[in-house]
Enzyme design. Structure first.
Site, PDB file in Angstrom:
ATOM      1  N   GLU A 106       2.079   2.866   9.875  1.00 50.96           N
ATOM      2  CA  GLU A 106       1.673   3.228  11.246  1.00 50.96           C
ATOM      3  C   GLU A 106       2.086   4.641  11.656  1.00 50.96           C
ATOM      4  O   GLU A 106       2.728   4.853  12.685  1.00 50.96           O
ATOM      5  CB  GLU A 106       2.212   2.202  12.245  1.00 50.96           C
ATOM      6  CG  GLU A 106       1.604   0.832  12.039  1.00 50.96           C
ATOM      7  CD  GLU A 106       1.810  -0.116  13.211  1.00 50.96           C
ATOM      8  OE1 GLU A 106       2.524   0.231  14.160  1.00 50.96           O
ATOM      9  OE2 GLU A 106       1.221  -1.218  13.171  1.00 50.96           O
TER      10      GLU A 106
ATOM     11  N   GLU B 267      -0.938  -6.007   8.313  1.00 45.45           N
ATOM     12  CA  GLU B 267      -0.298  -6.702   9.435  1.00 45.45           C
ATOM     13  C   GLU B 267      -1.373  -7.241  10.356  1.00 45.45           C
ATOM     14  O   GLU B 267      -2.427  -6.625  10.524  1.00 45.45           O
ATOM     15  CB  GLU B 267       0.619  -5.779  10.258  1.00 45.45           C
ATOM     16  CG  GLU B 267       1.934  -5.459   9.602  1.00 45.45           C
ATOM     17  CD  GLU B 267       2.838  -4.587  10.461  1.00 45.45           C
ATOM     18  OE1 GLU B 267       2.865  -4.768  11.706  1.00 45.45           O
ATOM     19  OE2 GLU B 267       3.522  -3.725   9.890  1.00 45.45           O
TER      20      GLU B 267
HETATM   21  C1  BG6 Z   1       3.722  -3.093  13.986  1.00 46.69           C
HETATM   22  C2  BG6 Z   1       4.904  -2.644  13.190  1.00 46.69           C
HETATM   23  O1  BG6 Z   1       3.434  -2.092  14.882  1.00 46.69           O
HETATM   24  O2  BG6 Z   1       3.837  -4.177  14.828  1.00 46.69           O
HETATM   25  C3  BG6 Z   1       5.986  -3.694  13.005  1.00 46.69           C
HETATM   26  O3  BG6 Z   1       4.520  -2.110  11.952  1.00 46.69           O
HETATM   27  C4  BG6 Z   1       6.145  -4.483  14.283  1.00 46.69           C
HETATM   28  O4  BG6 Z   1       7.155  -3.040  12.617  1.00 46.69           O
HETATM   29  C5  BG6 Z   1       4.826  -5.175  14.600  1.00 46.69           C
HETATM   30  O5  BG6 Z   1       7.202  -5.384  14.284  1.00 46.69           O
HETATM   31  C6  BG6 Z   1       4.856  -6.062  15.830  1.00 46.69           C
HETATM   32  O6  BG6 Z   1       5.300  -5.326  16.941  1.00 46.69           O
HETATM   33  P1  BG6 Z   1       6.512  -5.825  17.817  1.00 46.69           P
HETATM   34  O7  BG6 Z   1       6.766  -4.727  18.789  1.00 46.69           O
HETATM   35  O8  BG6 Z   1       6.075  -7.088  18.455  1.00 46.69           O
HETATM   36  O9  BG6 Z   1       7.656  -6.027  16.887  1.00 46.69           O
END
Ligand code: BG6
Length: 472
Positions: free
Chosen positions: A165, A370
């Protein structure tokens, strides 16, 4: 287009899930590891820090066995730069090298392909103190780190991801804890200079990977989500194109084609923020090519035109929505979409629209690194976690992958966030994403015992049938 005939997912589809080192490992300043910016940042009040996390460092064998039980074909994890190089450069921490070596072997012994992210939000603090990515030297510092990884793991790791990201580091660095604007006069200049260095580091690393690890595949891993216009007003369409360019295409145009996106270039000119580009930089950008596009997807964004940007009223606005860019676009709440318990919009069709758009622009295979639902899970007295909401969320997204594949998009795999519960970027452990529950609270570490959630059993069946059976 109504699809009546669904194509199955390709053989060898990489089913798995993801984690990142600083959010899952724990042992954050032990075993020779140096501090990263995640260890030195101010943690939001009411949320735990990253010293223990899920204690994956001490549980990885048990955790990988659970992933194998689910049938994972791949496991995406990141390597903490400061576990390998405590100061970011210089002396290597052999214990760190050995830890990831053993983790990689453990995956392979279970038939799980390691999918390694080199950098996931955790710049060595020693480098940050010198100016981090704003310095030209950061390019070679990263490439040096990458070279050590290729030397040590290149013969065993087939899939590499450069920077997690990068676009969020640029656009939301303050929330992630990686950016501060203290003493900065032009925040755009700072951010896009850093960005330029990361792009160079990435291009050099992709080229180096191909040189040092024949047969390995490498790609970027930005967070890509399509941006919708708030209406069919032409001005809103232009605003959505602006934000698409700034949020998404800047990163992929550069990774794939080695060029600066023209709309972003204009935006940077207007903000006096064209990065310093040294002779030869643009050749470097073109020299390293990705084998695939990995991307993280949570939801789409929607924007409208900001037509009042030049009014006095708007230039004196002090309560700017985080996503607004005066005169370029304004964040818009998409009321067509449901939201999670944490207020994130859920857009399953947007997932498919994002695949379509990426594929028609770049024609490269895509890997989802993700996608997932952060929720307040509850462990019952008899050790169960009934996370039907997560199953529903994932099912609907996998259905969209199948549709995208049927429409001709090449999709290599799906790695939701996260394999196991871990600490959120800024909302603590209570915002859980995993298939595996970790028994701890925000500040009470309890026994860190692992429990299989309902989604664990469901995902196992999905993998077993290569996505054919998505039923409960
Ligand atoms: C992504 C990241 O943006 O979202 C992760 O790569 C992150 O590191 C995930 O944990 C979920 O976001 P959050 O803020 O709910 O942890």
């Amino acid at each position: 287009m109504v699809l009546t005939k669904l194509r199955g997912l390709p053989e060898g589809f990489l089913w798995g899930a993801s984690t990142s080192a600083y959010q899952v490992e724990g042992e954050s300043l032990t075993h020779g590891k140096g501090p990263s910016v995640q260890d030195t940042k101010k943690v939001p009040e009411g949320t735990s820090g990253f010293t223990v996390c899920a204690d994956f460092y001490n549980h990885y064998k048990e955790d990988i066995a659970l992933m194998a039980e689910m049938g994972f074909k791949t496991f995406r994890f990141s390597i903490a730069w400061t576990r390998i190089l405590p100061q970011g450069t210089g002396e290597i921490n052999q214990e760190g090298i050995d830890f990831y070596s053993s983790l990689i072997d453990e995956c392979i012994s279970h038939g799980i392909e390691p999918l390694v992210t080199m950098f996931h939000f955790d710049l060595p603090d020693a480098l940050e103190k010198k100016g981090g990515w704003s310095r030209r030297e950061s390019v070679d510092e990263f490439v040096n780190f990458a070279k050590i990884l290729f030397e040590n793991y290149g013969s065993r790791v087939k899939y590499w991801l450069t920077i997690n990201e990068q676009n969020m580091l640029t656009l939301s660095g303050e929330a992630i804890g990686t950016t501060s604007f203290e003493g900065v006069t032009n925040k755009y200049k700072k951010l896009y200079q850093e960005n330029h260095h990361m792009l160079l580091a990435q291009a050099k690393t992709m080229a180096l990977c191909h040189e040092m690890c024949p047969g390995a595949k490498i790609g970027p891993a930005p967070n890509i989500s399509l941006v919708y216009p708030a209406s069919c007003k032409p001005q809103d369409v232009l605003a959505a194109q602006n934000f698409n360019a700034i949020r998404n295409w800047l990163y992929l145009d550069m990774a794939v084609w080695g060029v600066y996106n023209n709309l972003v270039w204009k935006f940077l000119e207007e903000h006096d923020a064209i990065p310093d580009i040294v002779d030869g930089d643009m050749d470097i950008m073109k020299s390293g090519k990705p084998d695939f596009i990995a991307f993280n997807y949570y939801s789409t964004a929607t924007v409208e035109a900001d037509l009042s940007a030049n009014d006095e009223e708007s230039s004196s606005r002090d309560q700017q929505t985080a996503g607004d860019e005066p005169g370029v676009y304004k964040a818009y709440k998409n009321t067509n979409l449901p939201t999670t318990q944490f207020g994130w919009e859920i857009d399953v069709e947007g997932f498919r629209a994002t695949f379509r758009e990426i594929y028609s622009r770049y024609r490269l295979p895509m890997l989802v690194t993700e996608n997932g639902l952060g929720a307040y899970d509850t462990l019952t007295e008899d050790g169960k976690v009934h996370d039907q909401y997560r199953i529903d969320f994932l099912r609907k997204h996998i259905e969209q992958i199948k549709l995208a594949v049927s429409e001709g998009c090449e999709v290599m795999g799906y790695c939701p966030w996260s394999a196991i519960d871990l600490i959120s970027t800024h909302e603590g452990i209570v915002k859980r994403y995993g298939f595996i529950y970790v028994n701890r609270d925000e500040f009470d570490l309890k026994d860190l015992k692992r429990y299989k959630k309902d989604s664990f059993y469901w995902y196992k069946k999905v993998i077993e049938t290569n996505g054919e059976d998505l039923s409960d």
